[in-house]
Scaffold this motif. Structure first.
Motif, PDB file in Angstrom:
ATOM      1  N   UNK A 188       0.742  -1.093   0.097  1.00  0.00           N
ATOM      2  CA  UNK A 188       0.100  -0.064   0.136  1.00  0.00           C
ATOM      3  C   UNK A 188       1.088   1.349   0.063  1.00  0.00           C
ATOM      4  N   UNK A 189       1.843   1.186   0.861  1.00  0.00           N
ATOM      5  CA  UNK A 189       2.679   2.379   0.761  1.00  0.00           C
ATOM      6  C   UNK A 189       3.618   2.722  -0.330  1.00  0.00           C
ATOM      7  N   UNK A 190       3.953   1.488  -1.197  1.00  0.00           N
ATOM      8  CA  UNK A 190       4.801   1.536  -2.213  1.00  0.00           C
ATOM      9  C   UNK A 190       3.691   2.061  -3.229  1.00  0.00           C
ATOM     10  N   UNK A 191       2.508   1.682  -3.575  1.00  0.00           N
ATOM     11  CA  UNK A 191       1.560   2.150  -4.157  1.00  0.00           C
ATOM     12  C   UNK A 191       1.024   3.689  -4.148  1.00  0.00           C
ATOM     13  N   UNK A 192       0.985   4.279  -3.038  1.00  0.00           N
ATOM     14  CA  UNK A 192       0.827   5.468  -2.806  1.00  0.00           C
ATOM     15  C   UNK A 192       1.932   6.649  -3.354  1.00  0.00           C
ATOM     16  N   UNK A 193       3.050   5.983  -3.266  1.00  0.00           N
ATOM     17  CA  UNK A 193       4.281   7.101  -3.483  1.00  0.00           C
ATOM     18  C   UNK A 193       4.987   6.580  -4.998  1.00  0.00           C
ATOM     19  N   UNK A 194       4.778   5.481  -5.429  1.00  0.00           N
ATOM     20  CA  UNK A 194       5.464   5.223  -6.652  1.00  0.00           C
ATOM     21  C   UNK A 194       6.971   4.730  -6.478  1.00  0.00           C
ATOM     22  N   UNK A 195       7.461   4.486  -5.355  1.00  0.00           N
ATOM     23  CA  UNK A 195       8.853   4.232  -5.106  1.00  0.00           C
ATOM     24  C   UNK A 195       9.083   2.861  -5.640  1.00  0.00           C
ATOM     25  N   UNK A 196      10.203   2.676  -5.597  1.00  0.00           N
ATOM     26  CA  UNK A 196      10.617   1.254  -6.257  1.00  0.00           C
ATOM     27  C   UNK A 196      10.620   0.357  -4.805  1.00  0.00           C
ATOM     28  N   UNK A 197      10.797   0.855  -3.944  1.00  0.00           N
ATOM     29  CA  UNK A 197      10.985  -0.073  -2.664  1.00  0.00           C
ATOM     30  C   UNK A 197      10.151   0.613  -1.371  1.00  0.00           C
ATOM     31  N   UNK A 198       9.508  -0.037  -0.855  1.00  0.00           N
ATOM     32  CA  UNK A 198       9.156   0.301   0.705  1.00  0.00           C
ATOM     33  C   UNK A 198       9.591  -0.565   1.643  1.00  0.00           C
ATOM     34  N   UNK A 199       9.557   0.117   2.825  1.00  0.00           N
ATOM     35  CA  UNK A 199      10.047  -0.663   4.118  1.00  0.00           C
ATOM     36  C   UNK A 199       9.167  -0.247   5.337  1.00  0.00           C
ATOM     37  N   UNK A 200       8.769  -1.123   6.222  1.00  0.00           N
ATOM     38  CA  UNK A 200       8.275  -0.849   7.152  1.00  0.00           C
ATOM     39  C   UNK A 200       8.722  -1.727   8.528  1.00  0.00           C
ATOM     40  N   UNK A 201       8.436  -1.110   9.696  1.00  0.00           N
ATOM     41  CA  UNK A 201       9.020  -1.895  10.716  1.00  0.00           C
ATOM     42  C   UNK A 201       7.853  -2.726  11.524  1.00  0.00           C
ATOM     43  N   UNK A 202       8.071  -4.080  11.861  1.00  0.00           N
ATOM     44  CA  UNK A 202       7.000  -4.578  12.868  1.00  0.00           C
ATOM     45  C   UNK A 202       6.293  -4.015  13.595  1.00  0.00           C
ATOM     46  N   UNK A 203       7.191  -3.185  14.633  1.00  0.00           N
ATOM     47  CA  UNK A 203       6.568  -2.375  15.647  1.00  0.00           C
ATOM     48  C   UNK A 203       5.289  -1.520  15.478  1.00  0.00           C
ATOM     49  N   UNK A 231      24.473   2.376  -6.969  1.00  0.00           N
ATOM     50  CA  UNK A 231      23.206   2.878  -7.541  1.00  0.00           C
ATOM     51  C   UNK A 231      22.212   3.344  -6.341  1.00  0.00           C
ATOM     52  N   UNK A 232      21.507   4.290  -6.980  1.00  0.00           N
ATOM     53  CA  UNK A 232      20.409   4.874  -6.184  1.00  0.00           C
ATOM     54  C   UNK A 232      19.159   4.410  -6.328  1.00  0.00           C
ATOM     55  N   UNK A 233      18.217   4.215  -5.223  1.00  0.00           N
ATOM     56  CA  UNK A 233      17.187   3.674  -5.472  1.00  0.00           C
ATOM     57  C   UNK A 233      16.003   4.495  -4.753  1.00  0.00           C
ATOM     58  N   UNK A 234      14.884   4.780  -5.034  1.00  0.00           N
ATOM     59  CA  UNK A 234      13.615   5.265  -4.327  1.00  0.00           C
ATOM     60  C   UNK A 234      13.097   4.547  -3.231  1.00  0.00           C
TER      61      UNK A 234
END
Length: 454
Positions: free
Chosen positions: A294-309, A395-398
């Motif tokens: 959902x977060x990647x879909x919202x921003x169009x970034x290549x990668x999304x990361x979230x913490x379990x907490x 290499x740089x990634x969003x």
């Protein structure tokens, strides 16, 4: 005369269900007042909305949303190790004395020094968290000078033990070994576990979380010496489905639920099967996958990361409501998109194991990796984008993360070193929008992003 005292070891508010959180947790605080609690201390979640809001909840003041006055708590909060940088003194009273059957009992509170690393920096601006054991000993000395021989500590610090008290470990156990012998009982917190043991003659207890149990501590005090002569404790499970609700409390909850019902009962979709934060052996969960998608879909970034907490509840099969999603993500964190190099991504993944006893497995879409638990240092073996393209060090990634992680929260310090930060929508809004876009019933498989090979 009252001889049973109700005490709280922190996290009475924050990260709560929408029926409380949408009204700045005043519903919870009102119930604590109705239950006639006697003393509490701070946990990390009391700082979820900053120092000023924490003080308003304790002492009362105008609600920042409704602009109505809240009277605050009818009982004291104490904390000896949260220090104002301006005054160099404790932000709250460090201790309180309660008289029971003519005997004075001292209560000292402390909060975990981990708090600054697990909340937003602005939430703890202007305060310092000092060593818990040193703070306890400082004020135990003060209490002893007042002739008090029975001292109880409310410590929002983690610990666990077997049911018989064996194999006790955790920070609160370490604290118990360091503090003044005059301390008789330490109530722990923070890791929501079972704990009932003795350390250097002190009872040390913790009773899970969310009202599923309570610590029943019994002290026999000699009225002449004012000291504890016998003690014991049980952790009592509260089988809530087997009791009749108190009519006054039920009336309060029903009234609060009615206020928020139109919002939280909105149906957004359905789930074919439960979406849970329960991780597989590799460290991946289907709810973690869904949230980061959902977060990647919202921003169009290549990668999304979230913490379990940041995943606070599961989504059951069947109807998905707005309230369900709020309960999963109650912090209102902003999504932040940044640029990170492949080398930085590898560093971030390895930071998952910075705490060897409590690894924090990040949830990720847009990339895949394998890891080897037998390796020291760099556990990441292979690292690619979702399509299998190798991630290159230079290499740089969003990458999109929540605002808590973007500041290096939970020990992921490399995330704070990203470049070109762009703030986006609230994480809850991204999740709500994503659910609405899915074809129901929603089904989320898992297991292809993170692979443990040893």
């Amino acid at each position: 005369m009252k001889d049973t005292l109700l005490v709280s070891a922190g996290d009475a508010v924050g990260a709560s269900a929408p029926v409380s959180a949408l009204m700045q947790d005043e519903p919870t605080l009102n119930i604590l007042n109705k239950l006639h609690f006697d003393v509490g201390t701070l946990g990390n979640h009391e700082f979820d909305h900053g120092v000023n809001e924490m003080l308003r909840q304790i002492y009362g003041g105008k609600n920042p949303t409704t602009h109505k006055n809240f009277n605050g708590l009818d009982f004291p909060y104490v904390c000896a190790n949260v220090i104002s940088e301006k005054t160099k003194k404790p932000l709250l009273p460090p201790y309180v004395i309660k008289k029971v059957h003519g005997v004075n009992i001292g209560f000292i509170g402390v909060d975990t020094t981990e708090t600054p690393s697990i909340t937003m920096p602005n939430n703890v601006k202007g305060i310092q968290f000092t060593d818990e054991a040193k703070a306890i000993n400082k004020y135990a000395k003060v209490l002893k000078k007042k002739g008090i021989k029975t001292i109880i500590v409310l410590a929002h610090d983690p610990g666990t033990s077997n049911q018989d008290g064996s194999n006790a470990n955790g920070k609160v156990i370490d604290i118990a070994k360091k503090v003044d012998p005059e301390v008789d009982v330490i109530f722990g917190g923070h890791n929501h576990a079972y704990l009932n043991t003795k350390v250097n003659g002190k009872l040390v207890v913790q009773a899970y979380s969310y009202g599923t149990a309570f610590s029943d501590v019994r002290l026999w005090i000699d009225p002449k010496t004012k000291d504890v002569i016998t003690d014991n404790a049980d952790i009592i499970t509260t089988y809530q489905d087997a009791i009749k609700p108190d009519p006054q409390i039920k009336k309060m909850i029903d009234a609060d639920e009615a206020k928020v019902a139109p919002l939280i009962n909105q149906k957004l979709g359905t789930a074919a099967a439960a979406l849970t934060g329960q991780q597989n052996a590799s460290g991946e969960s289907n709810l973690g996958d869904f949230i980061t998608d959902a977060q990647r879909d919202a921003t169009g970034a290549q990668i999304a990361i979230t913490n379990p907490g940041g995943i606070r509840a599961d989504i059951n099969s069947g109807t998905i409501t707005w309230g369900d999603l709020y309960t999963v993500q109650p912090f209102n964190n902003t999504l932040v998109t940044m640029n990170l190099t492949g080398s930085q991504l590898r560093t971030i993944l390895n930071e998952q194991w910075s705490d060897k006893t409590d690894p924090k497995m990040l949830q990720i879409p847009g990339m895949k990796y394998t890891w080897d638990s037998t390796k020291d240092g760099d556990k990441v073996v292979s690292l690619t984008l979702a399509d299998g393209t190798p991630i290159e060090n230079d290499k740089s990634y969003t990458v999109t993360v929540n605002s808590f992680l973007s500041t290096g929260g939970d020990g992921f310090l490399e995330l704070a070193k990203g470049a070109n930060f762009v703030n986006g929508m609230i994480d809850l809004d991204a999740l709500v929008n994503y659910v609405k876009k899915q074809t129901s019933p929603i089904s989320v498989s898992t297991g292809d992003r993170i692979k443990k090979i040893n």
